[in-house]
Write an enzyme that holds these catalytic residues in place. Structure first.
Site, PDB file in Angstrom:
ATOM      1  N   ASP A  51      -8.741 -31.851  29.707  1.00  0.00           N
ATOM      2  CA  ASP A  51      -9.425 -32.713  29.109  1.00  0.00           C
ATOM      3  C   ASP A  51      -9.197 -32.816  27.659  1.00  0.00           C
ATOM      4  OD1 ASP A  51     -12.230 -34.588  30.041  1.00  0.00           O
ATOM      5  OD2 ASP A  51     -11.982 -34.387  27.974  1.00  0.00           O
ATOM      6  N   GLY A  96     -10.820 -41.523  32.795  1.00  0.00           N
ATOM      7  CA  GLY A  96     -10.698 -43.116  32.685  1.00  0.00           C
ATOM      8  C   GLY A  96     -12.034 -43.502  31.946  1.00  0.00           C
ATOM      9  N   GLN A  99     -17.382 -46.906  34.014  1.00  0.00           N
ATOM     10  CA  GLN A  99     -18.017 -47.668  34.399  1.00  0.00           C
ATOM     11  C   GLN A  99     -19.527 -47.840  33.860  1.00  0.00           C
ATOM     12  OE1 GLN A  99     -17.788 -48.163  38.729  1.00  0.00           O
ATOM     13  NE2 GLN A  99     -18.731 -50.265  38.812  1.00  0.00           N
ATOM     14  N   ARG A 105     -15.576 -52.503  39.071  1.00  0.00           N
ATOM     15  CA  ARG A 105     -14.341 -51.429  39.024  1.00  0.00           C
ATOM     16  C   ARG A 105     -13.459 -52.292  38.236  1.00  0.00           C
ATOM     17  NH1 ARG A 105     -16.624 -50.681  44.157  1.00  0.00           N
ATOM     18  NH2 ARG A 105     -17.748 -48.547  44.275  1.00  0.00           N
ATOM     19  N   ASN A 137     -11.339 -45.339  38.757  1.00  0.00           N
ATOM     20  CA  ASN A 137     -11.351 -46.798  39.130  1.00  0.00           C
ATOM     21  C   ASN A 137     -10.792 -47.617  38.108  1.00  0.00           C
ATOM     22  OD1 ASN A 137     -12.723 -46.706  41.366  1.00  0.00           O
ATOM     23  ND2 ASN A 137     -14.471 -45.995  40.736  1.00  0.00           N
ATOM     24  N   VAL A 139      -9.274 -47.902  41.418  1.00  0.00           N
ATOM     25  CA  VAL A 139      -8.372 -46.723  41.937  1.00  0.00           C
ATOM     26  C   VAL A 139      -7.015 -47.494  42.367  1.00  0.00           C
ATOM     27  CG1 VAL A 139      -9.423 -46.597  44.321  1.00  0.00           C
ATOM     28  CG2 VAL A 139      -8.010 -44.998  43.404  1.00  0.00           C
ATOM     29  N   ASP A 140      -7.425 -48.740  43.374  1.00  0.00           N
ATOM     30  CA  ASP A 140      -6.084 -49.474  43.770  1.00  0.00           C
ATOM     31  C   ASP A 140      -5.220 -49.903  42.793  1.00  0.00           C
ATOM     32  OD1 ASP A 140      -7.435 -49.418  46.686  1.00  0.00           O
ATOM     33  OD2 ASP A 140      -8.609 -50.431  45.620  1.00  0.00           O
ATOM     34  N   SER A 160      -7.387 -42.165  45.895  1.00  0.00           N
ATOM     35  CA  SER A 160      -8.559 -41.469  46.674  1.00  0.00           C
ATOM     36  C   SER A 160      -9.075 -42.739  47.733  1.00  0.00           C
ATOM     37  CB  SER A 160      -9.613 -41.240  46.052  1.00  0.00           C
ATOM     38  OG  SER A 160     -10.061 -42.038  44.944  1.00  0.00           O
ATOM     39  N   ASP A 165     -15.989 -44.725  50.574  1.00  0.00           N
ATOM     40  CA  ASP A 165     -16.852 -45.809  51.192  1.00  0.00           C
ATOM     41  C   ASP A 165     -17.080 -45.761  52.314  1.00  0.00           C
ATOM     42  OD1 ASP A 165     -16.214 -48.094  48.668  1.00  0.00           O
ATOM     43  OD2 ASP A 165     -14.740 -46.504  48.943  1.00  0.00           O
ATOM     44  N   ARG A 168     -20.070 -43.512  53.247  1.00  0.00           N
ATOM     45  CA  ARG A 168     -21.044 -44.183  53.252  1.00  0.00           C
ATOM     46  C   ARG A 168     -21.324 -44.979  54.225  1.00  0.00           C
ATOM     47  NH1 ARG A 168     -19.500 -46.064  47.087  1.00  0.00           N
ATOM     48  NH2 ARG A 168     -20.575 -44.382  45.825  1.00  0.00           N
ATOM     49  N   HIS A 192     -11.027 -50.636  47.346  1.00  0.00           N
ATOM     50  CA  HIS A 192     -12.280 -49.844  46.874  1.00  0.00           C
ATOM     51  C   HIS A 192     -12.904 -50.682  45.766  1.00  0.00           C
ATOM     52  CE1 HIS A 192     -14.884 -46.570  45.625  1.00  0.00           C
ATOM     53  NE2 HIS A 192     -14.475 -46.309  44.617  1.00  0.00           N
TER      54      HIS A 192
END
Length: 331
Positions: A51, A96, A99, A105, A137, A139-140, A160, A165, A168, A192
């Protein structure tokens, strides 16, 4: 008679046992919790946190190290120098833009793509052979951009996706039906995010097709209305968590550690990760989540899961939505 003493040649070094190494990029809520989850599950013997905030990353590594006595043996290091990621077997990119409540996202895309374009070449310089998993995010879109930036094959770099999801979804189905979540097999597919879809037609509970499931113990049947409510809860649960506590971290970290294990242990596990599609139900040149085989060589195959006409349209709609966003950001 004693055996003659043997000596190593001056230039000969002792053999060392190669240990698995995971590098987590970003020591925020998701990254630090992912390192914790991987340590607790014994996913890897060496965890490296990277980081740009030196004080934060060193403190996180130290805090984790102090608990090694209570988990499978491992080593944890943290640094603001990208060299800490050198020779990693797998790199989980969690860094990133954060959010915020009310943000989608996709709202995060521009800032996150800019960040990835800076850090990915540095990571490739020290770990060119690693398997890269994008967790940040959206992510796609980030995965699609990362493939363009890095030039890596889609087997080696993927996202990922909807692993979390799908977890969940399985939890909510299990809760409604009164069965163990481990006996539910169902996937969320597509983005996602807001356009993701549940694959009801291929879902099962203990081998019973979900659409044929009979209610047990006086529970409410799994009607179309109930399925719609479950899907809505899956899609919106992250927003509820972010509104309540500021970030999602525990479940996504556990999902990430499951991906880590699939790669490092060469499990050939079926996971709905986000990967570049090529004529998957007519969808190409975009990253979406579909059930895929994940192992030591990354994503090796995508399963042609039987889809209903409604599910095919939903997946294609998800692809169209993401392509529009990709064009907007020049990727």
């Amino acid at each position: 008679m004693s055996q003659p003493e043997t000596h190593r040649a001056p230039d000969e070094t002792p053999r060392t046992r190669k240990t698995t190494k995971v590098a987590v990029v970003g020591a925020g809520a998701v990254g630090s919790t992912m390192a914790y989850a991987a340590l607790m599950r014994g996913s890897a013997r060496h965890i490296a946190l990277y980081d740009i905030n030196r004080a934060k990353v060193e403190a996180e590594a130290l805090d984790l190290s102090h608990g090694i006595q209570f988990m499978p043996m491992a080593e944890v290091v943290g640094s603001d120098d990208v060299a800490v990621c050198a020779d990693a077997d797998i790199i989980m990119v969690t860094a990133g833009a954060k959010q915020k409540p009310g943000q989608t996202r996709l709202d995060l895309a521009e800032a996150t793509i800019s960040l990835v374009s800076k850090i990915l070449p540095e990571l490739l310089a020290v770990a060119p052979d690693a398997t890269y998993v994008m967790v940040t995010n959206p992510v796609d879109i980030v995965t699609y951009a990362a493939l363009k930036i890095s030039g890596l094959p889609p087997t080696q770099l993927f996202g990922s996706g909807t692993v979390l999801d799908s977890s969940r979804l399985r939890f909510l189905i299990a809760q409604h039906c009164g069965v163990a979540v481990q006996n539910v097999h169902a996937y969320m597919a597509g983005e996602h995010g807001d356009s993701e879809i549940p694959l009801w037609s291929s879902a099962t509970i203990g081998g019973v097709p979900l659409l044929e499931w009979d209610a047990i113990d006086g529970r409410e049947p799994l009607t179309a209305q109930v399925r719609d409510e479950i899907a809505h809860e899956v899609i919106n649960s992250a927003y509820r968590i972010i509104e309540g506590k500021g970030a999602t971290n525990y479940a996504v970290a556990l999902a990430g550690s499951r991906i880590i294990e699939a790669v490092l242990n060469d499990e050939h596990r079926v996971l709905p990760v986000s990967t570049l599609l090529d004529d998957y139900y007519g969808i190409s040149d975009i990253c979406l989540s579909v059930p895929s085989i994940v192992g030591r060589h990354g994503v090796t195959d995508k399963l042609q899961v039987p889809l209903s006409p409604v599910e095919i349209r939903g997946l294609q709609h998800s692809a169209t939505s993401l392509k529009e966003v990709a064009r907007r950001f020049g990727v």
